[in-house]
Write a protein that holds these residues in place. Structure first.
Motif, PDB file in Angstrom:
ATOM      1  N   PHE A  71       0.523  -1.331   0.228  1.00 55.70           N
ATOM      2  CA  PHE A  71       0.023   0.123   0.096  1.00 55.70           C
ATOM      3  C   PHE A  71       0.437   1.340   0.211  1.00 55.70           C
ATOM      4  N   SER A  72       0.776   1.892  -0.468  1.00 58.51           N
ATOM      5  CA  SER A  72       0.712   3.811  -0.459  1.00 58.51           C
ATOM      6  C   SER A  72       0.551   4.383   0.272  1.00 58.51           C
ATOM      7  N   TYR A  73       1.338   5.281   1.493  1.00 56.29           N
ATOM      8  CA  TYR A  73       0.353   6.070   2.064  1.00 56.29           C
ATOM      9  C   TYR A  73       0.208   7.638   1.556  1.00 56.29           C
ATOM     10  N   LEU A  74      -1.556   7.683   1.495  1.00 55.00           N
ATOM     11  CA  LEU A  74      -1.965   8.799   1.387  1.00 55.00           C
ATOM     12  C   LEU A  74      -1.458  10.017   2.147  1.00 55.00           C
ATOM     13  N   TYR A  75      -2.374  10.173   3.314  1.00 51.58           N
ATOM     14  CA  TYR A  75      -2.538  11.064   4.323  1.00 51.58           C
ATOM     15  C   TYR A  75      -3.014  10.771   5.309  1.00 51.58           C
ATOM     16  N   ALA A  76      -3.255  11.821   6.392  1.00 49.29           N
ATOM     17  CA  ALA A  76      -3.783  11.332   7.384  1.00 49.29           C
ATOM     18  C   ALA A  76      -4.971  12.507   7.738  1.00 49.29           C
ATOM     19  N   GLN A  77      -5.982  11.904   8.237  1.00 45.50           N
ATOM     20  CA  GLN A  77      -7.365  12.356   8.708  1.00 45.50           C
ATOM     21  C   GLN A  77      -7.474  12.386  10.008  1.00 45.50           C
ATOM     22  N   ASP A  78      -8.304  12.353  11.190  1.00 47.19           N
ATOM     23  CA  ASP A  78      -8.006  13.257  12.129  1.00 47.19           C
ATOM     24  C   ASP A  78      -6.955  12.015  13.380  1.00 47.19           C
ATOM     25  N   ASP A  79      -7.971  10.960  13.511  1.00 46.95           N
ATOM     26  CA  ASP A  79      -7.457   9.737  14.255  1.00 46.95           C
ATOM     27  C   ASP A  79      -6.676   8.616  12.928  1.00 46.95           C
ATOM     28  N   ALA A  80      -7.177   9.001  11.690  1.00 47.32           N
ATOM     29  CA  ALA A  80      -7.433   8.244  10.272  1.00 47.32           C
ATOM     30  C   ALA A  80      -6.117   7.843   9.634  1.00 47.32           C
ATOM     31  N   VAL A  82      -4.643   7.302   5.822  1.00 49.44           N
ATOM     32  CA  VAL A  82      -4.892   6.673   4.442  1.00 49.44           C
ATOM     33  C   VAL A  82      -3.967   6.012   3.532  1.00 49.44           C
ATOM     34  N   PHE A  83      -3.952   4.509   3.394  1.00 47.88           N
ATOM     35  CA  PHE A  83      -3.303   3.802   2.625  1.00 47.88           C
ATOM     36  C   PHE A  83      -4.201   3.965   1.003  1.00 47.88           C
ATOM     37  N   MET A  84      -3.432   3.814   0.210  1.00 47.46           N
ATOM     38  CA  MET A  84      -4.035   3.041  -1.082  1.00 47.46           C
ATOM     39  C   MET A  84      -3.240   2.088  -1.579  1.00 47.46           C
ATOM     40  N   ASP A  85      -4.488   1.147  -2.111  1.00 48.65           N
ATOM     41  CA  ASP A  85      -3.568  -0.315  -2.834  1.00 48.65           C
ATOM     42  C   ASP A  85      -2.934   0.249  -4.133  1.00 48.65           C
ATOM     43  N   THR A  86      -1.308  -1.203  -4.056  1.00 48.85           N
ATOM     44  CA  THR A  86      -0.930  -0.046  -5.038  1.00 48.85           C
ATOM     45  C   THR A  86      -1.466  -0.939  -6.913  1.00 48.85           C
ATOM     46  N   GLU A  87      -1.863  -1.498  -6.451  1.00 52.62           N
ATOM     47  CA  GLU A  87      -2.422  -2.618  -7.810  1.00 52.62           C
ATOM     48  C   GLU A  87      -3.835  -2.582  -8.049  1.00 52.62           C
ATOM     49  N   THR A  88      -4.932  -1.550  -7.044  1.00 56.37           N
ATOM     50  CA  THR A  88      -5.840  -1.853  -7.359  1.00 56.37           C
ATOM     51  C   THR A  88      -7.079   0.192  -6.592  1.00 56.37           C
ATOM     52  N   TYR A  89      -6.026   0.678  -6.852  1.00 53.62           N
ATOM     53  CA  TYR A  89      -6.004   1.996  -6.516  1.00 53.62           C
ATOM     54  C   TYR A  89      -7.269   2.014  -5.284  1.00 53.62           C
ATOM     55  N   GLU A  90      -7.971   0.643  -4.670  1.00 56.00           N
ATOM     56  CA  GLU A  90      -8.963   1.129  -3.297  1.00 56.00           C
ATOM     57  C   GLU A  90      -8.160   1.812  -2.223  1.00 56.00           C
ATOM     58  N   THR A 111       5.928   3.334   0.677  1.00 58.36           N
ATOM     59  CA  THR A 111       5.240   1.658   0.483  1.00 58.36           C
ATOM     60  C   THR A 111       5.535   0.743   1.686  1.00 58.36           C
ATOM     61  N   VAL A 112       4.171   0.648   2.108  1.00 56.71           N
ATOM     62  CA  VAL A 112       3.896   0.070   2.776  1.00 56.71           C
ATOM     63  C   VAL A 112       3.674  -1.842   3.551  1.00 56.71           C
ATOM     64  N   THR A 113       4.081  -2.387   4.395  1.00 52.99           N
ATOM     65  CA  THR A 113       3.461  -4.242   3.699  1.00 52.99           C
ATOM     66  C   THR A 113       2.123  -4.128   4.544  1.00 52.99           C
ATOM     67  N   VAL A 114       0.573  -4.269   4.065  1.00 55.00           N
ATOM     68  CA  VAL A 114       0.171  -4.640   5.006  1.00 55.00           C
ATOM     69  C   VAL A 114      -0.273  -6.395   4.865  1.00 55.00           C
ATOM     70  N   GLU A 115      -0.590  -6.664   6.041  1.00 54.51           N
ATOM     71  CA  GLU A 115      -0.988  -8.371   6.427  1.00 54.51           C
ATOM     72  C   GLU A 115      -2.402  -8.431   7.122  1.00 54.51           C
ATOM     73  N   PRO A 121      -7.478  -6.197   7.587  1.00 55.62           N
ATOM     74  CA  PRO A 121      -5.722  -6.232   7.994  1.00 55.62           C
ATOM     75  C   PRO A 121      -5.525  -5.963   9.299  1.00 55.62           C
ATOM     76  N   ILE A 122      -4.207  -6.475   9.673  1.00 53.59           N
ATOM     77  CA  ILE A 122      -3.716  -7.312  11.409  1.00 53.59           C
ATOM     78  C   ILE A 122      -2.582  -6.366  11.439  1.00 53.59           C
ATOM     79  N   GLY A 123      -1.978  -6.649  10.527  1.00 45.85           N
ATOM     80  CA  GLY A 123      -0.436  -6.348  10.858  1.00 45.85           C
ATOM     81  C   GLY A 123      -0.262  -4.788   9.804  1.00 45.85           C
ATOM     82  N   ILE A 124       0.779  -3.982   9.907  1.00 43.35           N
ATOM     83  CA  ILE A 124       1.173  -3.497   8.847  1.00 43.35           C
ATOM     84  C   ILE A 124       3.297  -3.465   8.867  1.00 43.35           C
TER      85      ILE A 124
END
Length: 187
Positions: A71-80, A82-90, A111-115, A121-124
């Motif tokens: 996943f690619s890190y996009l931005y922080a919003q409040d306590d969240a 936001v990441f984007m899937d590098t293949e599907t752009y979700e 780029t981060v790896t999410v398990e 998601p259970i790990g990053i």
């Protein structure tokens, strides 16, 4: 995939007592009396609790395969975050608590790896090293021995790191994101 209790190794993720557990340490024990067993120290992937369990060779456990996605890190919003899937752009939103203290090291486009387990998601994992600019570094005190006198410095992301005396404000350094320690000057 089922595996025998004596085949559990550190790093394996297994399903046990209705939860997901990662094996932290394993120890094969062969007592003088009775059958051999595998002493396994496990950590729950969801809530972080620890458990020590004995598995005999005849017992079987379900080994879980985790899906790893970039996943690619996009931005922080409040306590969240936001990441984007590098293949599907979700887009995927994770709570800052989920990432922990290392969230401070996230940079735009990193780029981060999410398990994922069943698309949950259970790990990053972040890159092991990140380059940061020193925002604030104490001046060197004359007379200090140069051997191991590190001084505190504040990075551009607000994280404090101990750096060698020759590092000045405005310099770029490489920081280990796991240990939160100075590694070297950036090229």
């Amino acid at each position: 995939m089922k595996i025998n209790g004596n085949e559990i190794r550190p790093g394996n993720v297994i399903e046990h007592n209705g939860g997901l557990w990662v094996a932290v340490k394993t120890n094969a024990v062969k007592p003088g009396k009775g059958g051999a067993y595998n002493q396994v120290e496990m950590k729950n992937l969801i809530d972080g609790t620890k458990l020590n369990e004995r598995f005999r060779a005849a017992e079987t456990v379900e080994k879980v395969r985790l899906e790893q996605k970039d996943f690619s890190y996009l931005y922080a919003q409040d306590d969240a975050l936001v990441f984007m899937d590098t293949e599907t752009y979700e887009q995927l939103e994770l709570q800052k608590d989920f990432v922990g203290d290392r969230a401070a090291f996230l940079q735009d486009g990193m780029t981060v790896t999410v398990e994922l387990y069943e698309d949950k998601p259970i790990g990053i994992s972040l890159p092991d090293q990140v380059t940061l600019e020193v925002a604030e570094a104490d001046p060197v005190v004359k007379g200090q021995t140069a051997a191991s006198s590190y001084k505190p410095a504040v990075m551009e992301n607000g994280v404090r790191v101990m750096v060698p005396p020759f590092i000045q404000t405005g310099e770029r350094i490489v920081v280990d994101t796991n240990e939160i320690t100075y590694l070297r000057r950036a090229d």
